[in-house]
Design an enzyme around this catalytic site. Sequence first.
Site, short mmCIF file in Angstrom:
data_model
loop_
_atom_site.label_atom_id
_atom_site.label_comp_id
_atom_site.label_asym_id
_atom_site.label_seq_id
_atom_site.Cartn_x
_atom_site.Cartn_y
_atom_site.Cartn_z
N TYR A 19 0.80 -1.22 0.00
CA TYR A 19 0.00 0.00 0.00
C TYR A 19 0.84 1.28 0.00
CZ TYR A 19 -2.64 -3.78 2.18
OH TYR A 19 -3.19 -5.00 2.48
N ASP A 21 2.97 2.73 -2.23
CA ASP A 21 2.99 3.63 -3.40
C ASP A 21 1.76 4.53 -3.39
OD1 ASP A 21 5.31 2.31 -4.71
OD2 ASP A 21 3.95 0.62 -4.72
N TYR A 197 6.17 -6.88 7.78
CA TYR A 197 6.25 -7.88 6.71
C TYR A 197 6.31 -9.27 7.35
CZ TYR A 197 7.26 -3.81 3.86
OH TYR A 197 7.17 -2.59 3.23
N GLY A 276 7.98 -0.28 5.60
CA GLY A 276 7.93 0.39 4.29
C GLY A 276 8.34 1.84 4.31
N GLU A 277 7.45 2.71 3.89
CA GLU A 277 7.81 4.13 3.74
C GLU A 277 6.83 5.05 4.48
OE1 GLU A 277 9.71 5.21 0.30
OE2 GLU A 277 9.10 7.31 0.34
N ASP A 278 5.56 4.89 4.18
CA ASP A 278 4.61 5.88 4.70
C ASP A 278 4.32 5.69 6.19
OD1 ASP A 278 2.90 8.15 4.12
OD2 ASP A 278 1.26 6.77 4.57
O1 TRH Z 1 2.51 -1.25 2.40
P1 TRH Z 1 3.94 -0.96 2.56
O2 TRH Z 1 4.76 -2.13 2.83
O3 TRH Z 1 4.46 -0.20 1.30
C1 TRH Z 1 5.69 -0.47 0.67
C2 TRH Z 1 6.72 0.56 0.84
O4 TRH Z 1 6.24 1.81 0.47
C3 TRH Z 1 7.92 0.22 0.00
O5 TRH Z 1 8.90 1.20 0.13
C4 TRH Z 1 7.47 0.10 -1.41
O6 TRH Z 1 8.53 -0.26 -2.20
C5 TRH Z 1 6.41 -0.93 -1.49
O7 TRH Z 1 5.33 -0.56 -0.66
C6 TRH Z 1 5.91 -1.08 -2.88
O8 TRH Z 1 4.15 0.06 3.78
P2 TRH Z 1 3.88 1.64 3.89
O9 TRH Z 1 4.81 2.39 3.02
O10 TRH Z 1 3.90 1.94 5.30
O11 TRH Z 1 2.42 1.85 3.33
C7 TRH Z 1 1.30 1.43 4.02
C8 TRH Z 1 0.18 2.43 3.82
O12 TRH Z 1 -1.02 1.88 4.32
C9 TRH Z 1 0.40 3.72 4.58
O13 TRH Z 1 -0.09 4.80 3.80
C10 TRH Z 1 -0.46 3.56 5.82
C11 TRH Z 1 -1.60 2.78 5.26
N1 TRH Z 1 -2.38 1.98 6.22
C12 TRH Z 1 -3.71 2.30 6.36
O14 TRH Z 1 -4.23 3.23 5.72
N2 TRH Z 1 -4.49 1.53 7.20
C13 TRH Z 1 -3.95 0.50 7.93
O15 TRH Z 1 -4.68 -0.14 8.69
C14 TRH Z 1 -2.55 0.23 7.78
C15 TRH Z 1 -1.92 -0.89 8.57
C16 TRH Z 1 -1.79 0.98 6.91
#
Ligand code: TRH
Length: 391
Positions: A19, A21, A197, A276-278
């Site tokens: 999620y 990106d 993860y 991840g990032e966000d």
């Molecule tokens: O989902 P991610 O593992 O995203 C990753 C990273 O961005 C990585 O760098 C990239 O290469 C890959 O995707 C493709 O983790 P991240 O970045 O934390 O994103 C999760 C998003 O989901 C963040 O915007 C928060 C949101 N989220 C919710 O809205 N509700 C939820 O309940 C949770 C757990 C997360």
Amino acid sequence: MIKHAVKRWDIFCKIVDNYGDIGVCWRLSRQLANEHSIHVRLIIDNIHVAQKIISNLDISKPMQLINQVEIVASACLEKKQVNPDAVDAVIETFGCGLPEQYLKQMRPETVWINLEYLSAEKWVSGFHAKPSKHPTLPLTKYFFFPGFDENTGGLIREKDLFKQPESFLNSEETQLTFWKKIGAEATTDLKISLFCYPQAPVKKLWDALAITSKPISLYLPFNSTIDELVCIKKDFKLNVGEILKLGNLTIHVLPFLSQDDYDLLLLGCDLNFVRGEDSWIRALWAGKPFIWQPYIQADDTHLVKLSAFLDFYLSKANPQNKTLIYDASLNWSGYGHYQSNRLNSDIWQQLIDAIPKLQRHGEDVTRLLSQQPDLATKLVIFSENLQRNQV
Ligand code: TRH
């Protein structure tokens, strides 16, 4: 057209997996539209996954306006309903590439920026804002690197970000309403959120938390990795709404939350596991202690990213906090690699006991970072300077 919008930007989002990106693109688009009065068109390749993050997205509509952002399914590009004619800036996110047809129609004066992944590595500032000419078209793309120091593109941070914690943390009623809304009971337990993860040593963490002296509530927002993650028992599945008791630990399986509610969860917990990032940056802004698991990459590149971040995050920490966060983070991310020389079975207990001190440290880093300009503002200034040929 959005009211008062003077500029038009197209942001391209390709959802690789997970999620992150769309999470980053959605936050940035909303901020650009709402704080900088830009008419943002967010062009998304996978509208179905996007719906997880943009919950009121109607997948039957190829174009729609949500929170002042125009959301467009990339299928519209093929039908030539979207072109860069009147666009001031085009943001390609995470090297996702622009469609050939769109690229050919771009005017040389249109600002073209690639928003890169976030890293705390030292080389980032040297590469930030560098141009690259297109081999055949009269176009130049600029590489915009988010980062933690002044010489990078900064971090995503909304204008009113720190008003929310005040009103949330100072009102018991608001907190009660929040816990109820996300399907969890308010409790006086120590609270931990978990988003990671499947490679993380979740079972070891849970075993350790089950025998701590304090009652602990762990909140697990439902996501696609849960089945792989949970290997407590054979053929065991966790469902939304389920509550699992392991000694002193109570695990609450929440639904996947809206981005705003997820931010509040990070604020409402005493310790957060993010990835991840966000979610990483949101944990930072929440000012609470957190353990970050970087996105897993080949050749252990993610461990280089992790070390670089820890070097930054812990540069002013006292020696005990430093060792503790370093060891806990490497355990969490480098499971298997660092186990022999780094693993200390008491590490999670030590982490729980150190929460108040770690929180003070977290708040100091947050305060320091919040004095820097945010990513959206830097992006807008950078793009304006490019338009005036001042870069
Ligand atoms: O989902 P991610 O593992 O995203 C990753 C990273 O961005 C990585 O760098 C990239 O290469 C890959 O995707 C493709 O983790 P991240 O970045 O934390 O994103 C999760 C998003 O989901 C963040 O915007 C928060 C949101 N989220 C919710 O809205 N509700 C939820 O309940 C949770 C757990 C997360």
